[in-house]
Design a protein around this motif. Structure first.
Motif, PDB file in Angstrom:
ATOM      1  N   PHE A  63      -7.657  -9.816  -4.966  1.00  0.00           N
ATOM      2  CA  PHE A  63      -6.527  -9.995  -4.578  1.00  0.00           C
ATOM      3  C   PHE A  63      -5.685  -8.855  -4.067  1.00  0.00           C
ATOM      4  O   PHE A  63      -4.656  -8.799  -3.557  1.00  0.00           O
ATOM      5  N   THR A  64      -6.393  -7.732  -3.778  1.00  0.00           N
ATOM      6  CA  THR A  64      -5.819  -6.413  -3.566  1.00  0.00           C
ATOM      7  C   THR A  64      -5.573  -6.587  -2.012  1.00  0.00           C
ATOM      8  O   THR A  64      -6.401  -7.121  -1.359  1.00  0.00           O
ATOM      9  N   THR A  65      -4.507  -6.003  -1.583  1.00  0.00           N
ATOM     10  CA  THR A  65      -4.055  -5.952  -0.156  1.00  0.00           C
ATOM     11  C   THR A  65      -4.076  -4.660   0.148  1.00  0.00           C
ATOM     12  O   THR A  65      -3.773  -3.735  -0.387  1.00  0.00           O
ATOM     13  N   ALA A  66      -4.136  -4.555   1.689  1.00  0.00           N
ATOM     14  CA  ALA A  66      -4.047  -3.255   2.391  1.00  0.00           C
ATOM     15  C   ALA A  66      -2.431  -2.562   2.109  1.00  0.00           C
ATOM     16  O   ALA A  66      -2.391  -1.319   1.843  1.00  0.00           O
ATOM     17  N   ASN A 118       7.664  -3.949  -6.145  1.00  0.00           N
ATOM     18  CA  ASN A 118       6.433  -4.729  -6.046  1.00  0.00           C
ATOM     19  C   ASN A 118       5.644  -4.114  -7.081  1.00  0.00           C
ATOM     20  O   ASN A 118       5.301  -2.915  -7.028  1.00  0.00           O
ATOM     21  N   GLU A 119       4.966  -4.960  -7.621  1.00  0.00           N
ATOM     22  CA  GLU A 119       3.884  -4.374  -8.819  1.00  0.00           C
ATOM     23  C   GLU A 119       2.600  -4.456  -7.958  1.00  0.00           C
ATOM     24  O   GLU A 119       2.080  -5.163  -7.082  1.00  0.00           O
ATOM     25  N   VAL A 120       1.721  -3.393  -8.389  1.00  0.00           N
ATOM     26  CA  VAL A 120       0.530  -3.402  -7.653  1.00  0.00           C
ATOM     27  C   VAL A 120      -0.672  -3.217  -8.803  1.00  0.00           C
ATOM     28  O   VAL A 120      -0.641  -2.227  -9.647  1.00  0.00           O
ATOM     29  N   TYR A 121      -1.670  -3.854  -8.944  1.00  0.00           N
ATOM     30  CA  TYR A 121      -2.511  -4.403 -10.187  1.00  0.00           C
ATOM     31  C   TYR A 121      -3.903  -3.561  -9.437  1.00  0.00           C
ATOM     32  O   TYR A 121      -4.572  -4.369  -8.810  1.00  0.00           O
TER      33      TYR A 121
END
Ligand code: PMP
Length: 386
Positions: free
Chosen positions: A358-361, A2-5
Motif C-alpha cells: 500500500f506504499t504510494t509515491a 499524514n501517517e506513512v507506514y
C-alpha cells in the motif's frame, strides 16, 4: 498530518480483501474444525482450502502444511521438534549469525540444555552467508542446518539452494525461515529442496498470530510436537484451529501468489527512489547489506553521526524501525549489523525502511522530506557528522 507506514517487515497492514474473506467466517461460522458434525465440517473445509492456498504459495503439498501461531512458533517447532528425535550421533544444529531470535534463541536454548551442539556461521560485510564457513561445520553429526531466506533487517537474500545442497550432502535436514521472502519473491520449496519452511500471515497482509511450518513428508515424520494435546495438525501442533485467521492466511497467500510479481517491481522502484532521494538530500548516507542481493522492499540505511532512535522519534509520523522490531525498545545494537562487521556506533546509526503493497509515491516523497529534515536537525543539534 499524514501517517506513512514504512515498517512492513515488522508487520504488513491487513489487506481489506483479506478482511473481507475473514468476515463471513467471523460472522457466521460456528464450531470446532475437528468436530464431526456439519458445523465442524464447514470449518474444516475452510481450513482445507486455506491449506491448499498456503501450500501453493511456496509450491508445496498441502498435506505438508502445519498451521500454527506464527513464524516464531513454526521455527520453535522445527528446531525443538527435530532435537526431540535426534540421536546422540547426530545432534548438531548449524544456524547463521543473522537468524531471527525465534531461530537463534531456540537453538541456543537447546544448546544450553545440553540437547544439541551448536555452530553459528558468520556472514560477509554484505550480510551474505559465508558458504565456506558453513561447509567447514558440516559433518555426519549435523541434524539440521537452519538459514533464513531473507534477512528481516537488511533484506539480504541467502543462497538457499546452495545451503540445501550442502546440508543434504551430509544427510542433514534444511530448515529455512522464509518469513520475509514469502509473498515478496517467488519461492518454490520443491525446486530449492527445502525440508522445512516457516512463514507468517502478517508479513503478507494477513493477521498476526497465524503462520505455518511447511514440510516434506520425510521431514515432518522426523518431528516431535512441542505443543501436546488433542493431536491436531498431524499430531504436530495441538489446539483448536483459528479458522478465521487461517482462512485469512489462505486469502493472503492467494493474493500474494497472483500479485507479488507486479507488486515487487512497483515496490522496488519506490524503495530505490527513497534511497536515491535520501542520498541526494544528505551527505553521509550508507546502505547496509548487499544492494544487489536483497528483497525489493527493504533498505537499511546508516546516517553518519545520527542516533537512529532519535531519528525514528523525530520523523514520526513516518514509521520506520531500528534493528528488528522484536528487539526494538532495548538498547542493544542490532546483532545482525554487528555480525556484518559494523561497529556498535555504526549499528546505532542505522534505520530500516520497509515498504509494501500500500506504499504510494506520495508517501515516499514525504518520507524523504521528513527524514532529510530530521537528520539535518539532529546533526545541527549534535554537532554534525564528526
Ligand atoms: N522470522 C523472521 C525473519 C521475522 O522477520 C519474524 C517477524 N519479525 C519472525 C520470524 C516471527 O514471526 P511471527 O511474528 O509470526 O512470530
Amino acid at each position: 498530518m499524514n501517517e506513512v507506514y514504512l515498517d512492513y517487515n515488522a508487520s504488513a497492514p491487513l489487506d481489506p480483501r483479506v478482511a473481507e474473506a475473514m468476515m463471513p467466517v467471523l460472522a457466521h461460522c460456528v464450531g470446532n474444525a475437528s468436530s464431526a458434525h456439519r458445523f465442524g465440517r464447514r470449518q474444516a473445509a475452510l481450513v482445507g482450502t486455506a491449506r491448499q492456498q498456503v501450500a501453493a504459495l511456496v509450491d508445496a503439498s498441502s498435506s505438508g502444511v502445519v498451521f500454527c501461531a506464527g513464524a516464531t512458533e513454526a521455527n520453535n517447532l522445527a528446531l525443538i521438534g527435530l532435537a526431540e528425535e535426534a540421536s546422540p550421533e547426530r545432534n548438531r544444529i548449524v544456524i547463521s549469525a543473522v537468524e531471527h531470535a525465534s531461530v537463534a534463541e531456540s537453538a541456543r536454548w537447546l544448546h544450553v540444555q545440553g540437547r544439541a551442539k551448536l555452530d553459528v556461521v558468520g556472514v560477509t560485510r554484505g550480510g551474505y552467508l559465508d558458504l565456506d564457513e558453513l561447509e567447514s561445520y558440516l559433518g555426519t553429526d549435523v541434524a539440521v542446518v537452519s538459514v533464513m531466506a531473507a534477512n528481516s533487517e537488511t533484506g539480504v537474500l541467502n543462497p538457499i539452494a546452495d545451503v540445501a545442497d550442502l546440508a543434504h550432502g551430509v544427510g542433514a535436514l534444511f530448515h529455512c525461515d522464509a518469513t520475509q521472502m514469502v509473498g515478496r519473491l517467488p519461492l518454490s520449496m520443491t525446486e530449492l529442496d527445502v525440508d522445512l519452511l516457516a512463514f507468517s500471515s502478517h508479513k503478507i497482509c494477513g493477521l498476526a498470530g497465524v503462520g505455518a511450518l511447511v514440510g516434506t513428508r520425510h521431514a515432518l515424520g522426523r518431528l516431535q510436537p512441542v505443543i501436546h494435546g488433542g493431536g491436531h495438525e498431524r499430531g504436530l501442533r495441538s489446539g483448536s484451529l483459528n479458522v478465521a485467521g487461517i482462512a485469512g492466511f489462505g486469502a493472503a497467500a492467494s493474493l500474494a501468489l497472483q500479485e507479488s510479481a507486479q507488486e515487487s517491481v512497483r515496490v522496488e522502484a519506490f524503495r530505490n527512489r527513497l534511497v536515491e532521494g535520501l542520498r541526494a538530500g544528505l551527505v553521509g548516507v550508507y546502505e547496509n547489506g548487499d544492494a544487489a542481493r536483497r528483497l525489493p522492499n527493504t533498505a537499511n540505511l546508516r546516517f553518519a553521526g545520527v542516533d537512529a532512535e532519535a531519528l525514528v522519534s523525530n520523523i514520526d509520523p513516518v514509521a520506520v524501525s531500528t534493528g528488528s522490531a522484536c528487539s526494538s525498545g532495548t538498547v542493544e545494537p542490532s546483532r545482525v549489523l554487528l555480525a556484518m562487521g559494523l561497529s556498535q556506533d555504526e549499528a546505532f546509526e542505522s534505520v530500516r525502511f520497509s515498504l509494501g503493497r500500500f506504499t504510494t509515491a506520495g508517501e515516499v516523497e514525504l518520507a524523504i522530506a521528513q527524514t532529510v529534515e530530521a537528520v539535518e536537525r539532529i546533526r545541527d543539534l549534535t554537532g554534525g557528522i564528526g
